[in-house]
Design an enzyme around this catalytic site. Structure first.
Site, PDB file in Angstrom:
ATOM      1  N   GLY A   1       0.802  -1.209   0.000  1.00 43.34           N
ATOM      2  CA  GLY A   1       0.000   0.000   0.000  1.00 43.34           C
ATOM      3  C   GLY A   1       0.837   1.261   0.000  1.00 43.34           C
ATOM      4  O   GLY A   1       2.053   1.223   0.190  1.00 43.34           O
TER       5      GLY A   1
ATOM      6  N   GLY B   1       2.992  -0.920  -5.890  1.00 45.84           N
ATOM      7  CA  GLY B   1       1.582  -0.829  -5.568  1.00 45.84           C
ATOM      8  C   GLY B   1       0.854  -1.937  -6.315  1.00 45.84           C
ATOM      9  O   GLY B   1       1.454  -2.705  -7.059  1.00 45.84           O
TER      10      GLY B   1
ATOM     11  N   CYS C   1      -2.014  -9.007  -9.078  1.00 48.06           N
ATOM     12  CA  CYS C   1      -1.043  -7.914  -9.052  1.00 48.06           C
ATOM     13  C   CYS C   1       0.378  -8.407  -8.828  1.00 48.06           C
ATOM     14  O   CYS C   1       1.329  -7.665  -9.026  1.00 48.06           O
ATOM     15  CB  CYS C   1      -1.425  -6.859  -8.016  1.00 48.06           C
TER      16      CYS C   1
END
Length: 186
Positions: free
Chosen positions: A53, A71, A104
């Protein structure tokens, strides 16, 4: 957290069994921003790969150490002169095409040292990497981002589909689209 700690333990055991130093891998069982900051400032830490984060990435960049901030959807891979180029390219292609980069954790940026750049580029090209021209990269960018935000309609789509949406003709065996850059900035 328990999965991460357990995975770190398994990887550490395998690494030590293969001859690695006994403390090569560590894991913070109960992570906090304060504990992470202390670790980042430790004198024996040379490079920080920060995930988790914006506050964690900001802490890494503020540590006065070399840092790569990650991120969601921005995982980099660094390929240096010690890399097994065949394995690296194969691994990246498998990762990116397994679910078309939905997770991700799949590689979103590939940073290659100059001394092996041509070798890596040739390998990607041979096995389904399509290198975009500047004009093509701009067309793809316009499909990927709408008003500065990720276009949800392209998530999980194949390279062929994204190229088609951008109006770019690519070979039918294209697995990934690659936009080149030569300057990294924060």
């Amino acid at each position: 957290r328990k999965s991460t700690a357990y995975t770190a333990k398994l990887v550490l055991e395998a690494a030590v069994a293969a001859g690695a130093p006994k403390d090569i891998i560590g894991c913070i069982a109960e992570p906090t921003l304060a504990l992470s900051k202390a670790l980042m400032h430790h004198p024996k830490i040379d490079l920080i790969l920060a995930t988790g984060g914006p506050s964690m990435v900001k802490a890494a960049y503020s540590s006065a150490k070399p840092a790569i901030g990650v991120g969601a959807g921005n995982t980099p891979v660094v390929v240096d002169e010690t890399a097994d180029v065949k394995r690296v390219v194969s691994s990246i292609l498998m990762s990116k095409t397994f679910d078309n980069g939905v997770v991700c954790a799949s590689e979103q940026a590939c940073i290659v040292v100059e001394s092996i750049y041509d070798k890596v580029k040739e390998r990607f090209s041979k096995y389904g990497g399509y290198f975009l021209s500047v004009e093509e990269a701009n067309k793809v960018r316009s499909v990927l981002f709408i008003n500065g935000a990720l276009n949800a309609k392209i998530v999980g789509q194949s390279a062929l589909k994204i190229a088609n949406l951008a109006g770019i003709k690519v070979p039918p065996y294209t697995k990934i689209l690659i936009g080149e850059g030569s300057v990294l900035s924060g």
